[in-house]
Design a protein around this motif. Structure first.
Motif, PDB file in Angstrom:
ATOM      1  N   GLY A 141       0.825  -1.195   0.000  1.00 28.58           N
ATOM      2  CA  GLY A 141       0.000   0.000   0.000  1.00 28.58           C
ATOM      3  C   GLY A 141       0.866   1.254   0.000  1.00 28.58           C
ATOM      4  O   GLY A 141       2.103   1.197   0.047  1.00 28.58           O
ATOM      5  N   PHE A 142       0.205   2.395  -0.050  1.00 31.01           N
ATOM      6  CA  PHE A 142       0.949   3.650  -0.155  1.00 31.01           C
ATOM      7  C   PHE A 142       1.809   3.911   1.078  1.00 31.01           C
ATOM      8  O   PHE A 142       2.952   4.355   0.949  1.00 31.01           O
ATOM      9  CB  PHE A 142       0.005   4.821  -0.412  1.00 31.01           C
ATOM     10  N   LEU A 143       1.303   3.631   2.273  1.00 31.95           N
ATOM     11  CA  LEU A 143       2.113   3.846   3.480  1.00 31.95           C
ATOM     12  C   LEU A 143       3.334   2.934   3.506  1.00 31.95           C
ATOM     13  O   LEU A 143       4.416   3.341   3.917  1.00 31.95           O
ATOM     14  CB  LEU A 143       1.268   3.655   4.730  1.00 31.95           C
ATOM     15  N   SER A 144       3.163   1.713   3.047  1.00 23.45           N
ATOM     16  CA  SER A 144       4.294   0.797   2.944  1.00 23.45           C
ATOM     17  C   SER A 144       5.308   1.314   1.927  1.00 23.45           C
ATOM     18  O   SER A 144       6.517   1.195   2.119  1.00 23.45           O
ATOM     19  CB  SER A 144       3.807  -0.595   2.555  1.00 23.45           C
ATOM     20  N   THR A 145       4.790   1.919   0.864  1.00 23.38           N
ATOM     21  CA  THR A 145       5.665   2.494  -0.154  1.00 23.38           C
ATOM     22  C   THR A 145       6.460   3.663   0.424  1.00 23.38           C
ATOM     23  O   THR A 145       7.655   3.802   0.152  1.00 23.38           O
ATOM     24  CB  THR A 145       4.849   2.954  -1.372  1.00 23.38           C
ATOM     25  N   LEU A 146       5.801   4.512   1.222  1.00 23.43           N
ATOM     26  CA  LEU A 146       6.516   5.617   1.866  1.00 23.43           C
ATOM     27  C   LEU A 146       7.626   5.094   2.771  1.00 23.43           C
ATOM     28  O   LEU A 146       8.744   5.615   2.762  1.00 23.43           O
ATOM     29  CB  LEU A 146       5.544   6.467   2.683  1.00 23.43           C
ATOM     30  N   GLN A 147       7.321   4.048   3.522  1.00 26.54           N
ATOM     31  CA  GLN A 147       8.317   3.454   4.409  1.00 26.54           C
ATOM     32  C   GLN A 147       9.487   2.886   3.599  1.00 26.54           C
ATOM     33  O   GLN A 147      10.647   3.094   3.946  1.00 26.54           O
ATOM     34  CB  GLN A 147       7.684   2.359   5.257  1.00 26.54           C
ATOM     35  N   SER A 148       9.188   2.187   2.520  1.00 27.06           N
ATOM     36  CA  SER A 148      10.240   1.615   1.683  1.00 27.06           C
ATOM     37  C   SER A 148      11.092   2.700   1.041  1.00 27.06           C
ATOM     38  O   SER A 148      12.318   2.570   0.941  1.00 27.06           O
ATOM     39  CB  SER A 148       9.626   0.742   0.589  1.00 27.06           C
ATOM     40  N   THR A 149      10.440   3.778   0.603  1.00 23.19           N
ATOM     41  CA  THR A 149      11.165   4.880  -0.023  1.00 23.19           C
ATOM     42  C   THR A 149      12.102   5.541   0.974  1.00 23.19           C
ATOM     43  O   THR A 149      13.262   5.830   0.661  1.00 23.19           O
ATOM     44  CB  THR A 149      10.176   5.915  -0.598  1.00 23.19           C
ATOM     45  N   LEU A 150      11.620   5.761   2.189  1.00 23.24           N
ATOM     46  CA  LEU A 150      12.453   6.364   3.232  1.00 23.24           C
ATOM     47  C   LEU A 150      13.622   5.448   3.593  1.00 23.24           C
ATOM     48  O   LEU A 150      14.762   5.903   3.715  1.00 23.24           O
ATOM     49  CB  LEU A 150      11.611   6.670   4.468  1.00 23.24           C
ATOM     50  N   ALA A 151      13.351   4.166   3.741  1.00 24.47           N
ATOM     51  CA  ALA A 151      14.411   3.213   4.083  1.00 24.47           C
ATOM     52  C   ALA A 151      15.469   3.153   2.983  1.00 24.47           C
ATOM     53  O   ALA A 151      16.673   3.128   3.267  1.00 24.47           O
ATOM     54  CB  ALA A 151      13.817   1.824   4.318  1.00 24.47           C
ATOM     55  N   SER A 152      15.039   3.160   1.739  1.00 28.26           N
ATOM     56  CA  SER A 152      16.004   3.092   0.647  1.00 28.26           C
ATOM     57  C   SER A 152      16.795   4.389   0.521  1.00 28.26           C
ATOM     58  O   SER A 152      17.961   4.367   0.132  1.00 28.26           O
ATOM     59  CB  SER A 152      15.306   2.756  -0.672  1.00 28.26           C
ATOM     60  N   ALA A 153      16.180   5.519   0.871  1.00 31.50           N
ATOM     61  CA  ALA A 153      16.897   6.795   0.831  1.00 31.50           C
ATOM     62  C   ALA A 153      18.052   6.803   1.822  1.00 31.50           C
ATOM     63  O   ALA A 153      19.094   7.402   1.565  1.00 31.50           O
ATOM     64  CB  ALA A 153      15.937   7.945   1.116  1.00 31.50           C
ATOM     65  N   MET A 211       8.525  12.261  -4.641  1.00 31.41           N
ATOM     66  CA  MET A 211       8.249  13.697  -4.707  1.00 31.41           C
ATOM     67  C   MET A 211       7.977  14.269  -3.314  1.00 31.41           C
ATOM     68  O   MET A 211       8.470  15.348  -2.971  1.00 31.41           O
ATOM     69  CB  MET A 211       7.072  13.957  -5.645  1.00 31.41           C
ATOM     70  N   ILE A 212       7.211  13.543  -2.510  1.00 34.31           N
ATOM     71  CA  ILE A 212       6.935  13.985  -1.140  1.00 34.31           C
ATOM     72  C   ILE A 212       8.240  14.039  -0.339  1.00 34.31           C
ATOM     73  O   ILE A 212       8.499  15.011   0.379  1.00 34.31           O
ATOM     74  CB  ILE A 212       5.910  13.054  -0.457  1.00 34.31           C
ATOM     75  N   GLY A 213       9.052  13.008  -0.454  1.00 32.94           N
ATOM     76  CA  GLY A 213      10.327  12.978   0.259  1.00 32.94           C
ATOM     77  C   GLY A 213      11.242  14.121  -0.145  1.00 32.94           C
ATOM     78  O   GLY A 213      11.892  14.749   0.701  1.00 32.94           O
ATOM     79  N   THR A 214      11.291  14.411  -1.435  1.00 30.41           N
ATOM     80  CA  THR A 214      12.115  15.512  -1.923  1.00 30.41           C
ATOM     81  C   THR A 214      11.607  16.849  -1.403  1.00 30.41           C
ATOM     82  O   THR A 214      12.396  17.699  -0.960  1.00 30.41           O
ATOM     83  CB  THR A 214      12.136  15.513  -3.469  1.00 30.41           C
ATOM     84  N   LEU A 215      10.302  17.040  -1.424  1.00 29.18           N
ATOM     85  CA  LEU A 215       9.708  18.281  -0.927  1.00 29.18           C
ATOM     86  C   LEU A 215       9.992  18.468   0.563  1.00 29.18           C
ATOM     87  O   LEU A 215      10.395  19.562   0.995  1.00 29.18           O
ATOM     88  CB  LEU A 215       8.200  18.286  -1.186  1.00 29.18           C
ATOM     89  N   VAL A 216       9.826  17.417   1.344  1.00 34.52           N
ATOM     90  CA  VAL A 216      10.096  17.504   2.781  1.00 34.52           C
ATOM     91  C   VAL A 216      11.574  17.818   3.023  1.00 34.52           C
ATOM     92  O   VAL A 216      11.915  18.656   3.865  1.00 34.52           O
ATOM     93  CB  VAL A 216       9.675  16.199   3.505  1.00 34.52           C
ATOM     94  N   PHE A 217      12.453  17.186   2.275  1.00 34.42           N
ATOM     95  CA  PHE A 217      13.891  17.441   2.407  1.00 34.42           C
ATOM     96  C   PHE A 217      14.215  18.900   2.109  1.00 34.42           C
ATOM     97  O   PHE A 217      14.957  19.552   2.855  1.00 34.42           O
ATOM     98  CB  PHE A 217      14.680  16.515   1.474  1.00 34.42           C
ATOM     99  N   ILE A 218      13.661  19.443   1.037  1.00 35.01           N
ATOM    100  CA  ILE A 218      13.908  20.839   0.675  1.00 35.01           C
ATOM    101  C   ILE A 218      13.373  21.782   1.748  1.00 35.01           C
ATOM    102  O   ILE A 218      14.039  22.750   2.126  1.00 35.01           O
ATOM    103  CB  ILE A 218      13.301  21.152  -0.708  1.00 35.01           C
ATOM    104  N   LEU A 219      12.169  21.502   2.259  1.00 35.71           N
ATOM    105  CA  LEU A 219      11.593  22.361   3.290  1.00 35.71           C
ATOM    106  C   LEU A 219      12.427  22.343   4.572  1.00 35.71           C
ATOM    107  O   LEU A 219      12.645  23.388   5.196  1.00 35.71           O
ATOM    108  CB  LEU A 219      10.152  21.948   3.577  1.00 35.71           C
ATOM    109  N   ILE A 220      12.903  21.173   4.957  1.00 31.10           N
ATOM    110  CA  ILE A 220      13.755  21.073   6.152  1.00 31.10           C
ATOM    111  C   ILE A 220      15.062  21.826   5.927  1.00 31.10           C
ATOM    112  O   ILE A 220      15.534  22.555   6.806  1.00 31.10           O
ATOM    113  CB  ILE A 220      14.014  19.595   6.522  1.00 31.10           C
ATOM    114  N   LEU A 221      15.638  21.681   4.747  1.00 30.45           N
ATOM    115  CA  LEU A 221      16.878  22.378   4.425  1.00 30.45           C
ATOM    116  C   LEU A 221      16.683  23.894   4.463  1.00 30.45           C
ATOM    117  O   LEU A 221      17.507  24.625   5.017  1.00 30.45           O
ATOM    118  CB  LEU A 221      17.372  21.932   3.049  1.00 30.45           C
ATOM    119  N   MET A 222      15.577  24.371   3.924  1.00 33.65           N
ATOM    120  CA  MET A 222      15.269  25.805   3.955  1.00 33.65           C
ATOM    121  C   MET A 222      15.098  26.289   5.394  1.00 33.65           C
ATOM    122  O   MET A 222      15.564  27.376   5.753  1.00 33.65           O
ATOM    123  CB  MET A 222      14.016  26.096   3.133  1.00 33.65           C
ATOM    124  N   LEU A 223      14.443  25.500   6.216  1.00 36.69           N
ATOM    125  CA  LEU A 223      14.243  25.855   7.618  1.00 36.69           C
ATOM    126  C   LEU A 223      15.571  25.951   8.361  1.00 36.69           C
ATOM    127  O   LEU A 223      15.806  26.901   9.117  1.00 36.69           O
ATOM    128  CB  LEU A 223      13.329  24.831   8.294  1.00 36.69           C
TER     129      LEU A 223
END
Length: 66
Positions: A6-18, A44-56
Motif C-alpha cells: 500500500g501507499f504507506l508501505s511504499t513511503l516506508q520503503s522509499t524512506l528506508a532506501s533513501a 516527490m513527497i520525500g524531496t519536498l520535505v527534504f527541501i523544506l527542512i533544508l530551507m528551515l
C-alpha cells in the motif's frame, strides 16, 4: 494492504532506501508488486520535505548569525 504494498508501505520503503537500509527482501517485493505511481509520489513527497527542512535550517542559521 495486507501484502505490504500500500501507499504507506511504499513511503516506508522509499524512506528506508533513501537512507540505504532497505532490505533485499523488501526491495524485491517492491519491484515485483509495488505500483510505480506510488513510488513516484513518495519520492516527490520525500524531496519536498527534504527541501523544506533544508530551507528551515538555513533560515535558522542565518537568523542566528546576524
Amino acid at each position: 494492504m495486507a501484502n505490504g504494498t500500500g501507499f504507506l508501505s511504499t513511503l516506508q520503503s522509499t524512506l528506508a532506501s533513501a537512507f540505504g537500509v532497505q532490505s533485499e527482501k523488501k526491495r524485491k517485493r517492491d519491484f515485483s508488486q509495488g505500483r510505480p505511481a506510488h513510488f513516484i509520489i513518495a519520492g516527490m513527497i520525500g524531496t519536498l520535505v527534504f527541501i523544506l527542512i533544508l530551507m528551515l535550517v538555513v533560515k535558522l542559521v542565518l537568523s542566528q548569525s546576524g
